[in-house]
Scaffold this active site. Sequence first.
Site, PDB file in Angstrom:
ATOM      1  N   ASP A   1       0.721  -1.322  -0.089  1.00 19.08           N
ATOM      2  CA  ASP A   1      -0.019   0.069  -0.031  1.00 19.08           C
ATOM      3  C   ASP A   1       0.709   1.222  -0.042  1.00 19.08           C
ATOM      4  O   ASP A   1       0.260   2.452   0.559  1.00 19.08           O
ATOM      5  CB  ASP A   1      -0.755   0.171   1.185  1.00 19.08           C
ATOM      6  CG  ASP A   1      -0.182  -0.425   2.344  1.00 19.08           C
ATOM      7  OD1 ASP A   1       1.157  -0.189   2.534  1.00 19.08           O
ATOM      8  OD2 ASP A   1      -0.982  -0.594   3.401  1.00 19.08           O
TER       9      ASP A   1
ATOM     10  N   GLU B   1      -0.193  -9.073  -1.388  1.00 22.44           N
ATOM     11  CA  GLU B   1      -0.841  -8.531  -0.307  1.00 22.44           C
ATOM     12  C   GLU B   1      -2.066  -7.547  -0.620  1.00 22.44           C
ATOM     13  O   GLU B   1      -2.167  -6.586  -0.186  1.00 22.44           O
ATOM     14  CB  GLU B   1      -0.013  -7.944   0.776  1.00 22.44           C
ATOM     15  CG  GLU B   1      -0.540  -7.600   2.281  1.00 22.44           C
ATOM     16  CD  GLU B   1       0.319  -6.841   3.148  1.00 22.44           C
ATOM     17  OE1 GLU B   1       0.766  -5.776   2.787  1.00 22.44           O
ATOM     18  OE2 GLU B   1       0.835  -7.476   4.083  1.00 22.44           O
TER      19      GLU B   1
ATOM     20  N   GLU C   1      -2.132   5.100   2.834  1.00 17.37           N
ATOM     21  CA  GLU C   1      -2.068   3.780   2.401  1.00 17.37           C
ATOM     22  C   GLU C   1      -3.519   3.331   1.925  1.00 17.37           C
ATOM     23  O   GLU C   1      -3.495   2.486   1.025  1.00 17.37           O
ATOM     24  CB  GLU C   1      -1.299   2.854   3.370  1.00 17.37           C
ATOM     25  CG  GLU C   1       0.079   3.331   3.531  1.00 17.37           C
ATOM     26  CD  GLU C   1       0.463   4.245   4.433  1.00 17.37           C
ATOM     27  OE1 GLU C   1      -0.390   5.165   5.184  1.00 17.37           O
ATOM     28  OE2 GLU C   1       1.674   4.465   4.833  1.00 17.37           O
TER      29      GLU C   1
ATOM     30  N   HIS D   1       5.579   4.281  14.084  1.00 21.91           N
ATOM     31  CA  HIS D   1       6.118   5.202  13.044  1.00 21.91           C
ATOM     32  C   HIS D   1       5.058   5.641  12.099  1.00 21.91           C
ATOM     33  O   HIS D   1       5.262   6.617  11.214  1.00 21.91           O
ATOM     34  CB  HIS D   1       7.106   4.329  11.976  1.00 21.91           C
ATOM     35  CG  HIS D   1       6.505   3.408  11.483  1.00 21.91           C
ATOM     36  ND1 HIS D   1       5.985   3.394   9.921  1.00 21.91           N
ATOM     37  CD2 HIS D   1       5.800   2.312  11.561  1.00 21.91           C
ATOM     38  CE1 HIS D   1       5.315   2.533   9.283  1.00 21.91           C
ATOM     39  NE2 HIS D   1       5.178   1.709  10.429  1.00 21.91           N
TER      40      HIS D   1
ATOM     41  N   ARG E   1       2.073   7.486  10.251  1.00 26.03           N
ATOM     42  CA  ARG E   1       2.034   9.043   9.996  1.00 26.03           C
ATOM     43  C   ARG E   1       0.947   9.730  10.807  1.00 26.03           C
ATOM     44  O   ARG E   1       1.093  10.851  11.215  1.00 26.03           O
ATOM     45  CB  ARG E   1       1.819   9.103   8.614  1.00 26.03           C
ATOM     46  CG  ARG E   1       2.012  10.482   7.880  1.00 26.03           C
ATOM     47  CD  ARG E   1       1.518  10.408   6.537  1.00 26.03           C
ATOM     48  NE  ARG E   1       2.667   9.797   5.760  1.00 26.03           N
ATOM     49  CZ  ARG E   1       3.717  10.638   5.077  1.00 26.03           C
ATOM     50  NH1 ARG E   1       3.611  11.773   4.903  1.00 26.03           N
ATOM     51  NH2 ARG E   1       4.618   9.955   4.149  1.00 26.03           N
TER      52      ARG E   1
ATOM     53  N   HIS F   1      12.285   4.546  14.756  1.00 25.66           N
ATOM     54  CA  HIS F   1      12.129   4.752  13.429  1.00 25.66           C
ATOM     55  C   HIS F   1      12.815   6.154  13.073  1.00 25.66           C
ATOM     56  O   HIS F   1      12.703   6.970  14.005  1.00 25.66           O
ATOM     57  CB  HIS F   1      10.644   4.906  13.202  1.00 25.66           C
ATOM     58  CG  HIS F   1      10.576   4.804  11.576  1.00 25.66           C
ATOM     59  ND1 HIS F   1      10.485   5.895  10.465  1.00 25.66           N
ATOM     60  CD2 HIS F   1      10.198   3.817  10.639  1.00 25.66           C
ATOM     61  CE1 HIS F   1      10.298   5.720   9.473  1.00 25.66           C
ATOM     62  NE2 HIS F   1      10.057   4.375   9.441  1.00 25.66           N
TER      63      HIS F   1
END
Length: 385
Positions: free
Chosen positions: A107, A129, A143, A224, A226, A256
């Site tokens: 994604d 996936e 995503e 991590h 966003r 990260h």
Amino acid sequence: MNPVFPINAPRPAKILVVFGTRPEAIKLFPVIGALAATDGLTVRTCVTAQHRGLLDQVLEIAGLVPDRDLDIMEPDQTLDRLTARLLTGLGAVMDAEKPDRVIVQGDTATAMAGALAAYYRKIPVAHVEAGLRSGDIYHPWPEEVNRRIVAPIADQHFAPTDTAADALRRETIDPATIHVTGNTVIDALHWTRDRIADDPTLAAGLDAIAERFAGRRIVLVTTHRRENFGGGMAAIARAIGRIADRDDIAIVFPVHPNPNVVAVMDAILADRPNVARIAPLDYPHFVRALGMAHLVLTDSGGVQEEAPALGKPVLVMRETTERPEGIVAGTARLVGTDEDRIVSEVFTLLDDNAAYSAMARAHNPFGDGHAAARIARIVANGFGH
Ligand code: UDP
């Protein structure tokens, strides 16, 4: 002398595998290996290096040298600029390589732009996936929309689970093009675990931490996302600090490199003797860290799939998940990013043996470790091989 080919033997089909980030590389290296081992296929790889350092860690461990490298990462790059550069860069690679099929994974912006660039050239696309959906276009962002854009373009959808396949059918994707293969992350995990068993030096960088925290239960943390940047990240940091007030546990936290993560953790978690804030681990070290962990606290997608495969309870610091299988199986729980909630859920697992055992059953809803071989077979069959 020239090799002699049978008359009318089909020429090998050229498969271009495109990826750009750590999780894509982890989930695709088994697929690249399986494709390369399949008669009738030639594999080419193109990395966009959307995340440079973390990607390179995986390439090295997997022994992969990409055929093409767009090296597209720039500091503080906007999604607009990233997407535009990916699209033109990948389009140029496809014009030069002229693949018979393009494979994208998951994604990311790379997957979305790779599918679109292939579509503009009428090159068929396979999606590894496929079918993960949260139902909310802002969680995970961007995503959820990236992967939805790939769906109508792809003509081979490799769904990791029945749930993912159902989601694709609901979007009226032709059922004949949907294949439930398992998630290739389990292939990667098994392969890596076996390699570490053969050669423990591959993950020996954690020896010092194992020694330092001997006798304590380890909480492994990664974060991590966003959508957690800002208030969510600060709440996560404060929760970790409160958990670390206990002296019967230790926190192992590969941080990260995104500045939105590093700055908050530096500010809130300085000088904590039982918090090991360490650099991102390469995959064998991370697999060892998972093995050492008593429980896992994460907002990662891939880690939600790996932890249950190793029988580790996983608390997911998100409001929604596109991986409900772990929740249904009872090995994962959504805890969001509320500080008190995170602390109390972790304490429950630390203090209530029954609650811990119920989640720690080694049950893996995400695959059997043979997804990549299935994918390679289906791709080859598509060319009549
Ligand atoms: N991972 C790793 N080293 C680390 C942290 C994570 O190799 O220090 C691996 C982890 O095992 C998983 C993948 O990276 O396979 C997940 O990547 P990430 O959390 O960045 O992305 P997401 O899965 O959320 O897209």
